[in-house]
Design a protein around this motif. Structure first.
Motif, PDB file in Angstrom:
ATOM      1  N   ALA A 199       0.845  -1.195   0.000  1.00 34.12           N
ATOM      2  CA  ALA A 199       0.000   0.000   0.000  1.00 34.12           C
ATOM      3  C   ALA A 199       0.883   1.248   0.000  1.00 34.12           C
ATOM      4  N   THR A 200       0.516   2.222  -0.827  1.00 32.46           N
ATOM      5  CA  THR A 200       1.261   3.478  -0.915  1.00 32.46           C
ATOM      6  C   THR A 200       0.324   4.648  -0.599  1.00 32.46           C
ATOM      7  N   PRO A 201       0.872   5.838  -0.308  1.00 29.64           N
ATOM      8  CA  PRO A 201       0.029   6.981   0.065  1.00 29.64           C
ATOM      9  C   PRO A 201      -1.008   7.331  -1.008  1.00 29.64           C
ATOM     10  N   ILE A 202      -2.156   7.825  -0.565  1.00 21.31           N
ATOM     11  CA  ILE A 202      -3.207   8.243  -1.493  1.00 21.31           C
ATOM     12  C   ILE A 202      -3.126   9.736  -1.797  1.00 21.31           C
ATOM     13  N   GLY A 203      -2.135  10.405  -1.261  1.00 19.55           N
ATOM     14  CA  GLY A 203      -1.979  11.834  -1.521  1.00 19.55           C
ATOM     15  C   GLY A 203      -0.788  12.402  -0.780  1.00 19.55           C
ATOM     16  N   ASN A 204      -0.796  12.227   0.524  1.00 12.40           N
ATOM     17  CA  ASN A 204       0.274  12.740   1.378  1.00 12.40           C
ATOM     18  C   ASN A 204       1.384  11.693   1.463  1.00 12.40           C
ATOM     19  N   LEU A 205       2.562  11.999   0.904  1.00 10.61           N
ATOM     20  CA  LEU A 205       3.645  11.016   0.851  1.00 10.61           C
ATOM     21  C   LEU A 205       4.159  10.615   2.227  1.00 10.61           C
ATOM     22  N   SER A 206       3.844  11.383   3.252  1.00  8.01           N
ATOM     23  CA  SER A 206       4.269  11.032   4.604  1.00  8.01           C
ATOM     24  C   SER A 206       3.483   9.856   5.175  1.00  8.01           C
ATOM     25  N   ASP A 207       2.430   9.429   4.479  1.00  9.17           N
ATOM     26  CA  ASP A 207       1.607   8.331   4.978  1.00  9.17           C
ATOM     27  C   ASP A 207       2.186   6.958   4.658  1.00  9.17           C
ATOM     28  N   ILE A 208       3.373   6.890   4.062  1.00  9.07           N
ATOM     29  CA  ILE A 208       4.009   5.605   3.792  1.00  9.07           C
ATOM     30  C   ILE A 208       4.420   4.945   5.105  1.00  9.07           C
ATOM     31  N   THR A 209       4.417   3.616   5.167  1.00  6.63           N
ATOM     32  CA  THR A 209       4.842   2.914   6.372  1.00  6.63           C
ATOM     33  C   THR A 209       6.319   2.502   6.257  1.00  6.63           C
ATOM     34  N   LEU A 210       6.948   2.286   7.390  1.00  7.74           N
ATOM     35  CA  LEU A 210       8.344   1.843   7.396  1.00  7.74           C
ATOM     36  C   LEU A 210       8.485   0.486   6.710  1.00  7.74           C
ATOM     37  N   ARG A 211       7.526  -0.377   6.936  1.00  8.46           N
ATOM     38  CA  ARG A 211       7.584  -1.706   6.317  1.00  8.46           C
ATOM     39  C   ARG A 211       7.465  -1.600   4.799  1.00  8.46           C
ATOM     40  N   ALA A 212       6.627  -0.668   4.333  1.00  6.43           N
ATOM     41  CA  ALA A 212       6.492  -0.473   2.886  1.00  6.43           C
ATOM     42  C   ALA A 212       7.799   0.030   2.287  1.00  6.43           C
ATOM     43  N   LEU A 213       8.453   0.986   2.949  1.00  3.05           N
ATOM     44  CA  LEU A 213       9.725   1.503   2.448  1.00  3.05           C
ATOM     45  C   LEU A 213      10.771   0.392   2.361  1.00  3.05           C
ATOM     46  N   GLU A 214      10.841  -0.420   3.385  1.00  2.31           N
ATOM     47  CA  GLU A 214      11.816  -1.500   3.380  1.00  2.31           C
ATOM     48  C   GLU A 214      11.519  -2.502   2.269  1.00  2.31           C
ATOM     49  N   THR A 215      10.243  -2.744   2.010  1.00  2.80           N
ATOM     50  CA  THR A 215       9.859  -3.686   0.955  1.00  2.80           C
ATOM     51  C   THR A 215      10.173  -3.129  -0.426  1.00  2.80           C
ATOM     52  N   LEU A 216       9.870  -1.848  -0.638  1.00  3.47           N
ATOM     53  CA  LEU A 216      10.155  -1.230  -1.933  1.00  3.47           C
ATOM     54  C   LEU A 216      11.654  -1.193  -2.213  1.00  3.47           C
ATOM     55  N   ALA A 217      12.436  -0.968  -1.182  1.00  2.62           N
ATOM     56  CA  ALA A 217      13.886  -0.906  -1.347  1.00  2.62           C
ATOM     57  C   ALA A 217      14.500  -2.295  -1.511  1.00  2.62           C
ATOM     58  N   GLY A 218      13.925  -3.292  -0.852  1.00  6.18           N
ATOM     59  CA  GLY A 218      14.544  -4.602  -0.814  1.00  6.18           C
ATOM     60  C   GLY A 218      14.074  -5.581  -1.863  1.00  6.18           C
ATOM     61  N   ALA A 219      12.974  -5.281  -2.570  1.00  3.27           N
ATOM     62  CA  ALA A 219      12.434  -6.236  -3.542  1.00  3.27           C
ATOM     63  C   ALA A 219      13.384  -6.433  -4.722  1.00  3.27           C
ATOM     64  N   ASP A 220      13.473  -7.656  -5.195  1.00  3.54           N
ATOM     65  CA  ASP A 220      14.272  -7.938  -6.393  1.00  3.54           C
ATOM     66  C   ASP A 220      13.621  -7.309  -7.627  1.00  3.54           C
ATOM     67  N   VAL A 221      12.291  -7.336  -7.670  1.00  4.71           N
ATOM     68  CA  VAL A 221      11.540  -6.770  -8.789  1.00  4.71           C
ATOM     69  C   VAL A 221      10.439  -5.884  -8.211  1.00  4.71           C
ATOM     70  N   LEU A 222      10.321  -4.679  -8.765  1.00  2.25           N
ATOM     71  CA  LEU A 222       9.293  -3.739  -8.313  1.00  2.25           C
ATOM     72  C   LEU A 222       8.376  -3.415  -9.486  1.00  2.25           C
ATOM     73  N   ALA A 223       7.117  -3.817  -9.376  1.00  7.96           N
ATOM     74  CA  ALA A 223       6.124  -3.566 -10.428  1.00  7.96           C
ATOM     75  C   ALA A 223       5.147  -2.504  -9.945  1.00  7.96           C
ATOM     76  N   CYS A 224       4.730  -1.637 -10.874  1.00  6.91           N
ATOM     77  CA  CYS A 224       3.845  -0.536 -10.488  1.00  6.91           C
ATOM     78  C   CYS A 224       2.899  -0.205 -11.635  1.00  6.91           C
ATOM     79  N   GLU A 225       1.872   0.568 -11.307  1.00  3.56           N
ATOM     80  CA  GLU A 225       0.867   0.959 -12.292  1.00  3.56           C
ATOM     81  C   GLU A 225       1.434   1.976 -13.281  1.00  3.56           C
ATOM     82  N   ASP A 226       2.111   2.999 -12.786  1.00  6.84           N
ATOM     83  CA  ASP A 226       2.699   4.055 -13.614  1.00  6.84           C
ATOM     84  C   ASP A 226       4.082   4.374 -13.048  1.00  6.84           C
ATOM     85  N   THR A 227       5.123   4.132 -13.823  1.00  6.64           N
ATOM     86  CA  THR A 227       6.483   4.315 -13.312  1.00  6.64           C
ATOM     87  C   THR A 227       6.753   5.756 -12.920  1.00  6.64           C
ATOM     88  N   ARG A 228       6.121   6.717 -13.594  1.00  7.74           N
ATOM     89  CA  ARG A 228       6.359   8.129 -13.274  1.00  7.74           C
ATOM     90  C   ARG A 228       5.816   8.468 -11.895  1.00  7.74           C
TER      91      ARG A 228
END
Length: 299
Positions: A28-57
């Motif tokens: 899960a990522t923020p719906i507007g305010n980027l400060s709403d990201i969780t620590l676990r989400a940051l660690e997962t985004l940084a540590g994943a071998d492959v990161l897939a997303c809806e829009d890379t921009r």
């Protein structure tokens, strides 16, 4: 990417991300305010071998904010048939795959469901990384009953299909939640007021967690009148509609009027069935009333 790149930045500190076990991570990522990201989400985004997303921009903005150098790959409804099998192949090879949508929780009104299903069918772990959710943020801020709720995604864009869908949901004993676009909210409120009743309480939740966050509360009739005059509306919207109240039994004149209207467009049997659905009265009694009305007209 080397192990040295698996970090994220939190204020002025660089934090190493722990290795992830092979699995599909739904982040899960923020719906507007980027400060709403969780620590676990940051660690997962940084540590994943492959990161897939809806829009890379869109995802790149979030990654840059937190100093994450992981490269995102596009996965959306237009390339899902091609990219989905590649992501499953990465899981088969023992890699960790993280999936994010543009905002909020993946799989809620986006094609991530198909990828999760493929991963489950292939025997891979699916790990939710919870966080921001627009429907839940709207629900708790709307001031409407939240002990039971029904999320229905987007309503159809065509008026008749939209009204038919609202009619299907009219009797659901729960608060209803819909995603809606700003250029359709006025028309949707008119449809909702006509189908569900002008007195039904509702709330238009706009730009959640952002600078111009707004909760506009009122009855469906009041909100329909406001947005009919409001002109252009901006921002993403969640429409929250309160549960139905106890309906009063319709009067005899109202029943006769409904039967007369229905029988113009369908056979008597079908008209009685539809009237029973709308009023809660016994179909047998309504059918007999139709026959009585027909006899009265024939005299």
């Amino acid at each position: 990417m080397g192990e040295g790149g698996r970090t994220f930045r939190l204020h002025n500190a660089v934090v190493p991300a722990r290795p992830l076990e092979p699995a599909l991570y739904l982040v899960a990522t923020p719906i507007g305010n980027l400060s709403d990201i969780t620590l676990r989400a940051l660690e997962t985004l940084a540590g994943a071998d492959v990161l897939a997303c809806e829009d890379t921009r869109v995802t790149r903005v979030l990654l840059d904010r937190y100093g994450i150098v992981n490269r995102p790959y596009a996965y959306h409804e237009y390339n899902a048939d091609e990219v989905g099998p590649r992501l499953i192949a990465a899981l088969d090879a023992g890699k960790s795959v993280a999936l994010v949508s543009d905002a909020g929780t993946p799989l809620v009104s986006d094609p991530g469901y198909r990828l999760a299903l493929l991963a489950i069918e292939a025997g891979h772990r699916v790990v939710p990384i919870p966080g921001a959710s627009a429907p839940l943020a709207a629900l708790v801020g709307a001031g409407l009953p939240n002990d039971a709720f029904f999320f229905a995604g987007f309503l159809p864009s065509k008026d008749k299909a939209r009204r038919d869908r609202l009619a299907e949901l009219a009797g659901v004993p729960a608060t209803l939640l819909f995603f809606e676009s700003p250029h359709r909210i006025a028309a949707t409120l008119v449809s909702a007021a006509d189908v569900l009743g002008e007195s039904r309480p509702a709330c238009v939740c706009r730009e959640l967690t952002k600078t111009f966050e707004e909760f506009r509360r009122g009855t469906l009739g009041e909100l329909a009148a406001h947005y009919a005059e409001a002109g252009a509306v901006k921002g993403e919207i969640v429409l929250v509609i309160g549960p139905p109240g106890e309906a009063a039994a319709p009067g005899a004149e109202d029943v006769d009027r409904l039967l007369a209207q229905l029988v113009r467009d369908m056979p008597a049997g079908k008209a009685a069935t539809e009237a029973a659905r709308q009023t809660g009265l016994p179909r047998r009694d309504l059918y007999q009333r139709l026959l009585d009305l027909k006899d009265g007209d024939a005299r």
